[in-house]
Design an enzyme around this catalytic site. Structure first.
Site, mmCIF file in Angstrom:
data_model
loop_
_atom_site.group_PDB
_atom_site.id
_atom_site.type_symbol
_atom_site.label_atom_id
_atom_site.label_comp_id
_atom_site.label_asym_id
_atom_site.label_seq_id
_atom_site.Cartn_x
_atom_site.Cartn_y
_atom_site.Cartn_z
ATOM 1 N N ARG A 5 0.802 -1.276 -0.113
ATOM 2 C CA ARG A 5 -0.113 -0.060 -0.026
ATOM 3 C C ARG A 5 0.887 1.285 0.135
ATOM 4 O O ARG A 5 0.485 2.173 0.511
ATOM 5 C CB ARG A 5 -1.015 -0.042 1.300
ATOM 6 C CG ARG A 5 -2.088 -1.149 1.040
ATOM 7 C CD ARG A 5 -3.108 -0.574 0.477
ATOM 8 N NE ARG A 5 -4.208 -1.779 0.404
ATOM 9 C CZ ARG A 5 -5.455 -1.336 0.930
ATOM 10 N NH1 ARG A 5 -5.714 -0.209 1.740
ATOM 11 N NH2 ARG A 5 -6.325 -2.667 1.062
ATOM 12 N N ARG A 60 -3.885 7.033 0.517
ATOM 13 C CA ARG A 60 -4.312 8.172 1.321
ATOM 14 C C ARG A 60 -3.314 8.909 2.126
ATOM 15 O O ARG A 60 -3.339 10.152 2.188
ATOM 16 C CB ARG A 60 -5.647 7.732 1.930
ATOM 17 C CG ARG A 60 -6.878 8.048 1.099
ATOM 18 C CD ARG A 60 -8.233 7.424 1.883
ATOM 19 N NE ARG A 60 -7.923 6.074 2.213
ATOM 20 C CZ ARG A 60 -8.689 5.366 3.078
ATOM 21 N NH1 ARG A 60 -9.605 6.013 3.686
ATOM 22 N NH2 ARG A 60 -8.472 4.191 3.140
ATOM 23 N N ARG A 111 -7.083 11.034 -6.486
ATOM 24 C CA ARG A 111 -8.270 10.222 -6.296
ATOM 25 C C ARG A 111 -9.709 11.102 -6.539
ATOM 26 O O ARG A 111 -10.567 10.651 -6.886
ATOM 27 C CB ARG A 111 -8.235 9.649 -4.804
ATOM 28 C CG ARG A 111 -9.379 9.051 -4.398
ATOM 29 C CD ARG A 111 -9.335 7.688 -4.853
ATOM 30 N NE ARG A 111 -10.535 6.889 -4.364
ATOM 31 C CZ ARG A 111 -11.840 7.075 -4.862
ATOM 32 N NH1 ARG A 111 -12.059 8.035 -5.928
ATOM 33 N NH2 ARG A 111 -12.656 6.455 -4.522
ATOM 34 N N ASP A 146 -6.633 -3.362 -7.207
ATOM 35 C CA ASP A 146 -7.096 -3.867 -5.979
ATOM 36 C C ASP A 146 -7.317 -5.399 -6.353
ATOM 37 O O ASP A 146 -7.507 -5.822 -7.392
ATOM 38 C CB ASP A 146 -8.527 -3.335 -5.568
ATOM 39 C CG ASP A 146 -8.830 -3.780 -4.226
ATOM 40 O OD1 ASP A 146 -8.161 -2.933 -3.375
ATOM 41 O OD2 ASP A 146 -9.521 -4.585 -3.712
ATOM 42 N N TYR A 157 -14.531 -12.516 0.584
ATOM 43 C CA TYR A 157 -15.121 -11.284 0.309
ATOM 44 C C TYR A 157 -16.620 -11.495 -0.443
ATOM 45 O O TYR A 157 -17.420 -10.771 -0.300
ATOM 46 C CB TYR A 157 -14.265 -10.215 -0.294
ATOM 47 C CG TYR A 157 -13.162 -9.382 0.580
ATOM 48 C CD1 TYR A 157 -13.608 -8.278 1.192
ATOM 49 C CD2 TYR A 157 -12.027 -9.905 0.513
ATOM 50 C CE1 TYR A 157 -12.690 -7.714 1.994
ATOM 51 C CE2 TYR A 157 -11.128 -9.116 1.297
ATOM 52 C CZ TYR A 157 -11.571 -7.897 2.181
ATOM 53 O OH TYR A 157 -10.590 -7.423 2.841
#
Ligand code: 1CP
Length: 347
Positions: free
Chosen positions: A28, A32, A41, A78, A154
């Site tokens: 990562r 952010r 973004r 992702d 998921y």
């Protein structure tokens, strides 16, 4: 012209060399915590649109390389794009994380189409090609996917979860039908990883972020064995492909991933010592600084980095975190980490 892989420190270590200083990249590393990422973004509406717009994804991939001179870029994408390409209807909601149309039983598996994954993810490979052309010759490009169990978890749950109970209940209670879901994921994941290598990725990482939700028996069946099949499937088309496996939460069973999956390297998570007994001596290791230490910084960061490098001296080793960079991380601390690796590792 692409550069010779021999110039890339990360690839040399993945092939078994021990380097001083060791290569460094961070899970990562785009995200952010970087102001330039937040600005970028805001140009896309949804997170998946962002991943599927090569112009934006290329820029997000390159931002941490420009700022910190890391040894590897990881494709900005992702793990859930494979679920999306299978037809699981993935969306990301602000502050809530991923939301999927849950796969609740065998009937839902029939509508998942693994044969068109690479076709549907064409924009991702366009990103890989463009990044490849823009990276410095010594910087490796890492492609990735989620491991089948983590993505299945998921898909069954329909969102993130503390313990992925529904997925575990299905895997334990109806292994025959769960196998069909995992089989689709193995096929789709192999196609996605091969397409990334075809587009110019130098090496791959499989994220098994929820290895820790399984018990020893189901871990073998639904994590280790599918990962072995993914690696075998990729190498059928790309012999010798370099593939790191990150089995987060596998604890004392981390060594099984080294011995039984065919992985080129193992990512060690924050809760597991790099010196864990049972890790074969020749295993290439990656990890495992606590992401919270990168937030705190100061002497704690300096000492922790020095200790990791000291402990791994003489082994093939890649500096990384034990999980992803968190949004609270001051960017200067990442700069400091890279400086420490280059200084400690060199001295
Ligand atoms: O809008 C945003 O910025 C959303 C935050 C974000 C980012 C930056 C998400 C949503 N995904 C990503 C990118 C991402 N995800 C990368 C890019 C490359 C890099 O590392 O810089 C990678 C490798 C991933 C992998 C990923 N996604 C994992 C495996 C690693 C891990 O953290 O365990 C997982 C589990 C996901 C799912 C995911 N994506 C995003 C969220 C919020 C989540 C759910 C996490 C959870 O269940 O808690």
């Amino acid at each position: 012209m692409t550069s010779l892989p021999a110039n890339k420190a990360l690839l040399r270590v993945l092939r078994g060399d021990s380097l001083q200083p060791p290569p460094v990249w961070l899970m990562r590393q785009a995200g952010r915590y970087l102001p330039e990422y937040r600005a970028l973004r805001s140009k896309a509406s949804g997170f998946l649109d962002f991943c599927y717009t090569p112009e934006l994804a290329v820029e997000a991939t390159l931002q941490p390389i420009r700022r910190f001179g890391l040894d590897a870029a990881i494709l900005f994408s992702d793990i859930l794009v494979v679920a999306d390409a299978l037809g699981a209807g993935v969306a990301f909601r602000e502050g809530e994380g991923p939301v999927l149309e849950p796969v609740t039983g065998p009937g839902d598996i029939d509508r998942l189409d693994s044969s068109r994954v690479a076709e549907r993810l064409a924009p991702v490979y366009e990103t890989v090609r463009a990044v490849r052309a823009l990276l410095p010759p010594t910087t490796a490009l890492i492609g990735f996917a989620g491991a089948p169990w983590t993505v299945a978890a998921y898909m069954v749950e329909g969102r993130t979860s503390r313990d992925f109970f529904e997925a575990r209940r299905w895997a334990l209670g109806n292994p025959e039908s769960f196998r069909q879901l995992v089989d689709r994921l193995v096929e789709g994941t192999v196609a996605h990883l091969c397409a990334q290598l075809d587009a110019g990725a130098d090496c791959l990482q499989l994220f098994e972020s929820w290895a820790g939700a399984l018990n020893p028996a189901t871990r073998r069946l639904w994590s280790i064995e599918p990962i072995r099949r993914v690696i075998e499937g990729v190498r059928r088309k790309h012999p010798g492909a370099l593939i790191t496996v990150f089995p987060r939460g596998a604890g004392v069973e981390t060594g099984l991933y080294a011995r039984e999956t065919g992985a080129s390297a193992i990512g060690i998570d924050t809760t597991t010592p790099l010196t864990l007994p049972g890790l074969p001596k020749k295993t290439v290791l990656q990890g495992n600084l606590d992401p919270a230490i990168l937030v705190v910084g100061g002497d704690l960061l300096d000492e922790s980095v020095a200790a990791m490098i000291r402990d791994m001296q003489g082994r093939p080793y890649i500096v990384n975190l034990g999980h992803g960079v968190v949004p609270e991380t001051p960017p200067e601390h990442v700069g400091r980490l890279v400086e420490l690796v280059r200084r400690n590792g060199g001295g």
